[in-house]
Design an enzyme around this catalytic site. Structure first.
Site, mmCIF file in Angstrom:
data_model
loop_
_atom_site.group_PDB
_atom_site.id
_atom_site.type_symbol
_atom_site.label_atom_id
_atom_site.label_comp_id
_atom_site.label_asym_id
_atom_site.label_seq_id
_atom_site.Cartn_x
_atom_site.Cartn_y
_atom_site.Cartn_z
ATOM 1 N N ASP A 179 2.801 9.017 3.095
ATOM 2 C CA ASP A 179 1.486 8.359 3.059
ATOM 3 C C ASP A 179 0.466 9.149 3.873
ATOM 4 O OD1 ASP A 179 2.519 6.364 1.494
ATOM 5 O OD2 ASP A 179 2.707 4.890 3.100
ATOM 6 N N THR B 58 -1.389 0.915 -2.014
ATOM 7 C CA THR B 58 -0.856 0.139 -3.141
ATOM 8 C C THR B 58 -0.960 -1.364 -2.887
ATOM 9 O OG1 THR B 58 1.342 0.431 -2.174
ATOM 10 C CG2 THR B 58 0.727 1.924 -3.948
ATOM 11 N N THR B 59 -0.659 -1.781 -1.667
ATOM 12 C CA THR B 59 -0.733 -3.209 -1.345
ATOM 13 C C THR B 59 -2.164 -3.713 -1.467
ATOM 14 O OG1 THR B 59 1.124 -2.943 0.186
ATOM 15 C CG2 THR B 59 -0.173 -4.953 0.377
ATOM 16 N N ASP C 8 6.449 -1.168 2.699
ATOM 17 C CA ASP C 8 5.663 -0.310 1.820
ATOM 18 C C ASP C 8 5.504 -0.991 0.461
ATOM 19 O OD1 ASP C 8 4.512 2.456 1.191
ATOM 20 O OD2 ASP C 8 6.033 2.242 -0.367
#
Length: 536
Positions: A393, A96-97, A63
């Site tokens: 998520d 986010t990545t 994550d």
């Protein structure tokens, strides 16, 4: 005027000043390093990272938000990229990545342009134009979804959990997420549905299989009753939620009592006992049969409460007590003397249940049916933590999809379409901004390339295949299926994401890249040394 010679120092000795191209290069390299740390976690076949903190505790995760939060980052520009992840996580809860990797690639492309003597102002203007156009493209790709489309909502949840440790139970957990959202969903003033996350709490319990997880209507407290003599099951109960303890009142100031006569100590102890009994009597006279408090419940108070048939739970989290008050229709009480009937809630059933090896108390059949708990089971604490992150998520993905009413195809279909159409748009723009828009388009390709690389596929072959599909009629929904190693229609495959995830990632990445590009000097103050112990 006399000409001065020599160098003027305006900063303290030991300070460092990095200027111009060198400063920009350092910042870009730092941002790329952060992006490089998480890019291999992207996609269904992404890898995990092992994180070891300063105390030696180990956690394993893929994550992006978790990895960046636990990394000990010092470089100022790198910290700005981490802020991108925090913003993305706060606004959308996922992606986010993608946001961090995109920000790093935008800066890398900008670095290439600066080496070709393209000024930052031209790059910034071009990036802003490209971002605006990219958001238009994303909106054009949006597909409507409603809260009634359960099948599509399950696909959204499943996509959000793909690539995480939750994937092995994706179908079960997707169903759990959608059912949880359906129970807690509410309408706002504008008539749009939203999910109040405070109404939904996950209680993790080690042991059993993930399929033993279940949704429970009401509030589940991860503690048992304080005294075994208290009742274990009560129906149609008046409930008191408190932020005060049931114990002898402390003096306001530190005090010292001198005992001169042997009987005085007993009198003092009896006075404290009377105080405790009076508090319990007051609660009992209100008809209350269940007490939930964030503070202590004295042993003597427990005895009297058991005699009155009152169940009590002590030293609870404030959030749990607030949920009890909300669910039962009461208020959080901070003073026993001022309690009114409106402060007292009601519950149809309160019972102590056993989950795994632990005792828990369930407050159900409440006034507010939207307050819900989920018992999450797993074989280890690590697995439970990963399940919780994956479900979180998925909850955000479903919630955002319902709230905005729009979804887009996954598998980097959006990024591939943006890249293609931005390159076409760049040809219509004059000046050096054209180069920046073209660089922005190239930066978008980092996402499909990363998906391919992480899956062991050729990024060049996959990009050629994707561009071929997107260049054809009705090919905008084609994304990379890493399991089959070829582009496929992501809408038909059920790989879909909230539109907000993509729009927020583009906005956050662009803003961070522009902020760093505006920096031309780094002025670092001298490090202050702490004096040695015993010296001043």
């Amino acid at each position: 005027m006399a000409q001065q010679t020599g160098q003027s120092y305006v900063m303290r000795e030991g300070s460092q000043v990095t200027r111009g191209f060198e400063a920009q290069t350092y910042n870009i390299m730092a941002a790329m390093a952060v992006a490089g740390a998480v890019i291999s976690t992207l996609g269904p076949r992404g890898m995990d990272k092992m994180l070891v903190d300063s105390t030696g505790d180990i956690s394993v995760s893929n994550d992006g938000a978790t990895i960046l939060r636990k990394m000990d980052i010092e470089h100022p520009a790198a910290k700005m990229i981490v802020e991108v992840a925090k913003t993305q996580d706060a606004e959308v809860g996922d992606g986010t990545t993608t946001a961090v990797v995109l920000a790093g690639e935008l800066l890398r492309q900008a670095g290439v342009l600066t080496e070709k003597s393209v000024h930052q102002s031209s790059i910034i203007k071009g990036y802003l134009m490209a971002a605006e156009k990219a958001l238009e493209i994303v909106k054009d790709m949006g597909v409507e979804v409603t809260e009634k489309d359960t099948a599509m909502l399950k696909k959204i949840a499943g996509t959000a959990m793909t690539g995480k440790d939750t994937e092995n139970a994706k179908d079960f957990l997707s169903d759990l997420v959608v059912k949880s959202v359906a129970v807690t969903m509410q309408k706002d003033a504008a008539g749009k549905y939203y999910v109040e996350r405070e109404n939904l709490v996950f209680e993790k319990k080690k042991g059993g299989d993930v399929t033993d997880s279940k949704i429970i209507e009401g509030v589940l407290i991860d503690k048992g009753k304080v005294n075994f003599q208290m009742p274990s099951r009560l129906e149609n109960v008046k409930v008191l939620a408190m932020d005060i303890g049931i114990e002898a009142k402390d003096t306001q100031f530190d005090a010292e009592f001198k005992i001169k006569v042997p009987g005085q100590f007993k009198q003092f102890a009896d006075m404290e006992d009377r105080q405790i009994k009076e508090q319990v009597d007051k609660i009992a006279k209100l008809g209350v049969k269940a007490v939930f408090t964030t503070k202590a419940i004295d042993d003597l108070a427990q005895h009297y409460m058991a005699k009155y048939g009152i169940i009590g739970l002590r030293r609870l989290k404030t959030s749990d007590v607030r949920r009890v008050a909300k669910a039962t229709g009461g208020s959080l009480v901070t003073n026993l003397d001022g309690i009114t009937p409106a402060d007292i809630g009601t519950a149809g059933l309160i019972e102590e249940i056993t989950v795994g090896d632990d005792e828990m108390v369930l407050v159900s059949k409440c006034k507010d049916k939207k307050v819900t708990s989920v018992i999450l089971r797993g074989v280890s604490e690590h697995i439970l933590d990963e399940y919780e992150r994956g479900i979180d998520d998925a909850l955000h993905a479903v919630q955002n999809s319902i709230k905005d009413g729009k979804i887009v195809p996954g598998g980097a279909a959006v990024e591939a379409e943006i890249s293609l159409r931005l390159k076409q748009y760049a040809m219509t723009v004059k000046g050096k901004e054209q180069l920046a828009i073209d660089a922005f388009a190239s930066a978008m390709e980092v996402i499909p390339k990363a998906l391919a690389t992480n899956a062991g596929l050729s990024p060049i072959d996959m990009m050629i295949a994707l561009k071929s599909k997107h260049g054809a009629k009705d090919g905008k929904n084609f994304g990379l299926n890493v399991y089959k190693g070829k582009p496929m229609d992501m809408l038909k495959e059920g790989v879909v994401e909230p539109m907000k995830l993509k729009t927020q990632a583009i906005q956050s990445a662009t803003e961070a890249a522009i902020m760093i590009l505006r920096i031309d000097d780094i002025l670092a103050a001298a490090q202050t040394k702490n004096p040695a112990p015993g010296r001043r």
